[in-house]
Design a protein around this motif. Structure first.
Motif, mmCIF file in Angstrom:
data_model
loop_
_atom_site.group_PDB
_atom_site.id
_atom_site.type_symbol
_atom_site.label_atom_id
_atom_site.label_comp_id
_atom_site.label_asym_id
_atom_site.label_seq_id
_atom_site.Cartn_x
_atom_site.Cartn_y
_atom_site.Cartn_z
ATOM 1 N N ALA A 32 0.775 -1.173 -0.012
ATOM 2 C CA ALA A 32 0.020 -0.025 0.035
ATOM 3 C C ALA A 32 0.826 1.253 -0.022
ATOM 4 O O ALA A 32 0.425 2.313 -0.426
ATOM 5 C CB ALA A 32 -1.188 0.002 1.117
ATOM 6 N N GLU A 33 2.246 1.177 0.634
ATOM 7 C CA GLU A 33 2.913 2.335 0.781
ATOM 8 C C GLU A 33 4.353 2.029 0.439
ATOM 9 O O GLU A 33 5.334 1.798 1.146
ATOM 10 C CB GLU A 33 2.830 2.916 2.199
ATOM 11 C CG GLU A 33 1.589 3.587 2.606
ATOM 12 C CD GLU A 33 1.514 4.149 3.991
ATOM 13 O OE1 GLU A 33 2.449 4.404 4.263
ATOM 14 O OE2 GLU A 33 0.413 4.466 4.452
ATOM 15 N N PRO A 34 4.446 1.724 -0.774
ATOM 16 C CA PRO A 34 5.962 1.455 -1.237
ATOM 17 C C PRO A 34 7.084 2.297 -1.050
ATOM 18 O O PRO A 34 8.260 1.638 -1.041
ATOM 19 C CB PRO A 34 5.843 0.912 -3.084
ATOM 20 C CG PRO A 34 4.618 1.869 -3.170
ATOM 21 C CD PRO A 34 3.784 1.935 -1.990
ATOM 22 N N ASP A 35 6.866 3.606 -0.851
ATOM 23 C CA ASP A 35 7.757 4.460 -0.660
ATOM 24 C C ASP A 35 8.171 4.798 0.862
ATOM 25 O O ASP A 35 9.022 5.499 1.147
ATOM 26 C CB ASP A 35 7.374 5.940 -1.173
ATOM 27 C CG ASP A 35 7.510 5.769 -2.378
ATOM 28 O OD1 ASP A 35 8.008 4.930 -3.259
ATOM 29 O OD2 ASP A 35 6.577 6.685 -3.388
ATOM 30 N N ASN A 36 7.596 4.062 1.749
ATOM 31 C CA ASN A 36 7.526 4.182 3.111
ATOM 32 C C ASN A 36 8.815 3.450 3.653
ATOM 33 O O ASN A 36 8.825 2.156 3.888
ATOM 34 C CB ASN A 36 6.410 3.615 3.983
ATOM 35 C CG ASN A 36 6.518 3.979 5.456
ATOM 36 O OD1 ASN A 36 7.432 3.959 6.073
ATOM 37 N ND2 ASN A 36 5.280 4.362 6.044
ATOM 38 N N ALA A 37 9.849 4.236 3.864
ATOM 39 C CA ALA A 37 11.277 3.547 4.148
ATOM 40 C C ALA A 37 11.049 3.008 5.541
ATOM 41 O O ALA A 37 11.859 1.855 5.775
ATOM 42 C CB ALA A 37 12.369 4.735 4.035
ATOM 43 N N ALA A 38 10.349 3.523 6.586
ATOM 44 C CA ALA A 38 10.534 2.901 7.979
ATOM 45 C C ALA A 38 9.767 1.496 7.699
ATOM 46 O O ALA A 38 10.147 0.483 8.273
ATOM 47 C CB ALA A 38 9.667 3.758 8.932
ATOM 48 N N VAL A 39 8.876 1.464 7.136
ATOM 49 C CA VAL A 39 8.286 -0.010 6.849
ATOM 50 C C VAL A 39 8.940 -0.883 6.200
ATOM 51 O O VAL A 39 9.254 -2.276 6.621
ATOM 52 C CB VAL A 39 6.679 0.163 6.297
ATOM 53 C CG1 VAL A 39 6.339 -1.140 6.022
ATOM 54 C CG2 VAL A 39 5.800 0.992 6.996
ATOM 55 N N ARG A 40 9.436 -0.380 5.168
ATOM 56 C CA ARG A 40 10.328 -1.231 4.249
ATOM 57 C C ARG A 40 11.707 -1.991 5.058
ATOM 58 O O ARG A 40 12.161 -3.183 4.984
ATOM 59 C CB ARG A 40 11.016 -0.571 3.102
ATOM 60 C CG ARG A 40 11.460 -1.537 1.915
ATOM 61 C CD ARG A 40 11.793 -0.869 0.794
ATOM 62 N NE ARG A 40 10.729 -0.181 -0.102
ATOM 63 C CZ ARG A 40 10.012 -1.164 -0.640
ATOM 64 N NH1 ARG A 40 10.117 -2.662 -0.840
ATOM 65 N NH2 ARG A 40 8.972 -0.740 -1.389
ATOM 66 N N GLN A 41 12.247 -0.886 6.050
ATOM 67 C CA GLN A 41 13.340 -1.204 6.677
ATOM 68 C C GLN A 41 12.988 -2.344 7.832
ATOM 69 O O GLN A 41 13.644 -3.397 8.174
ATOM 70 C CB GLN A 41 13.912 0.016 7.507
ATOM 71 C CG GLN A 41 15.177 -0.506 8.358
ATOM 72 C CD GLN A 41 15.619 0.633 9.464
ATOM 73 O OE1 GLN A 41 15.028 0.839 10.333
ATOM 74 N NE2 GLN A 41 16.592 1.483 8.701
ATOM 75 N N LEU A 42 11.727 -2.291 8.557
ATOM 76 C CA LEU A 42 11.418 -3.106 9.289
ATOM 77 C C LEU A 42 10.880 -4.494 8.679
ATOM 78 O O LEU A 42 11.310 -5.534 9.433
ATOM 79 C CB LEU A 42 10.129 -2.669 10.192
ATOM 80 C CG LEU A 42 9.588 -3.543 11.328
ATOM 81 C CD1 LEU A 42 10.795 -3.682 12.261
ATOM 82 C CD2 LEU A 42 8.464 -3.048 11.987
ATOM 83 N N LEU A 43 10.296 -4.433 7.683
ATOM 84 C CA LEU A 43 10.219 -5.898 6.913
ATOM 85 C C LEU A 43 11.609 -6.446 6.476
ATOM 86 O O LEU A 43 11.807 -7.548 6.640
ATOM 87 C CB LEU A 43 9.372 -5.518 5.521
ATOM 88 C CG LEU A 43 8.977 -6.497 4.568
ATOM 89 C CD1 LEU A 43 8.152 -7.592 5.300
ATOM 90 C CD2 LEU A 43 8.208 -6.055 3.666
ATOM 91 N N ALA A 44 12.421 -5.593 6.150
ATOM 92 C CA ALA A 44 13.793 -6.328 5.939
ATOM 93 C C ALA A 44 14.444 -7.079 6.930
ATOM 94 O O ALA A 44 14.962 -8.020 6.947
ATOM 95 C CB ALA A 44 14.799 -5.251 5.012
ATOM 96 N N ARG A 45 14.368 -6.209 8.215
ATOM 97 C CA ARG A 45 14.811 -6.590 9.311
ATOM 98 C C ARG A 45 13.987 -8.012 9.885
ATOM 99 O O ARG A 45 14.985 -8.671 10.360
ATOM 100 C CB ARG A 45 14.828 -5.811 10.477
ATOM 101 C CG ARG A 45 15.697 -4.707 10.279
ATOM 102 C CD ARG A 45 15.654 -3.264 11.005
ATOM 103 N NE ARG A 45 15.885 -3.748 12.656
ATOM 104 C CZ ARG A 45 15.257 -3.301 13.797
ATOM 105 N NH1 ARG A 45 14.478 -2.315 13.571
ATOM 106 N NH2 ARG A 45 15.732 -3.983 14.824
ATOM 107 N N ALA A 46 12.754 -7.946 9.603
ATOM 108 C CA ALA A 46 11.955 -9.029 9.856
ATOM 109 C C ALA A 46 12.608 -10.321 9.154
ATOM 110 O O ALA A 46 12.643 -11.416 9.605
ATOM 111 C CB ALA A 46 10.624 -8.615 9.944
#
Length: 122
Positions: A32-46
């Motif tokens: 839904a929010e592909p430009d959201n770096a905070a979400v992407r970072q947490l997803l990468a860490r997960a």
């Protein structure tokens, strides 16, 4: 769907040591929010914490492509590549992270560890 509420739930799962559940909650948010770096970072860490290393690499490469000055993304990408036994690829990102944030002992330790591996021909 309340994206902020789902992000907060995902953060709780991640902090509680359940990165797989966190990733499941984060995947639709990043769609839904592909430009959201905070979400992407947490997803990468997960993904990294749950040993879904190819998925972690994909998210981290996206972060680095979007923001080449993100030292943390470079570091975690380097660590991901290290865990994938791709030491030469890892070295580039670990060097960038360490150069950008030389006071970080974790960055320096990871860089030295991989330099040793590459130097030994592994």
């Amino acid at each position: 769907m309340d994206l902020l509420a789902e992000y907060r739930r995902a953060t709780l799962f991640f902090e509680a040591g359940d990165p797989s559940s966190a990733a499941r909650l984060l995947e639709p948010i990043i769609e839904a929010e592909p430009d959201n770096a905070a979400v992407r970072q947490l997803l990468a860490r997960a993904y990294f914490q749950s040993a879904q290393l190819s998925r972690a690499e994909q998210q981290l490469r996206e972060l680095v492509d979007r923001n080449p000055s993100d030292h943390y993304a470079h570091h975690v990408l380097g660590r991901t590549l290290e865990r994938l036994n791709r030491y030469t690829d890892a070295l580039r990102h670990l060097r960038i992270a360490a150069a950008m944030h030389s006071s970080n002992d974790d960055y320096t330790a990871a860089l030295r560890r991989v330099e040793t591996r590459v130097g030994n021909g592994r």
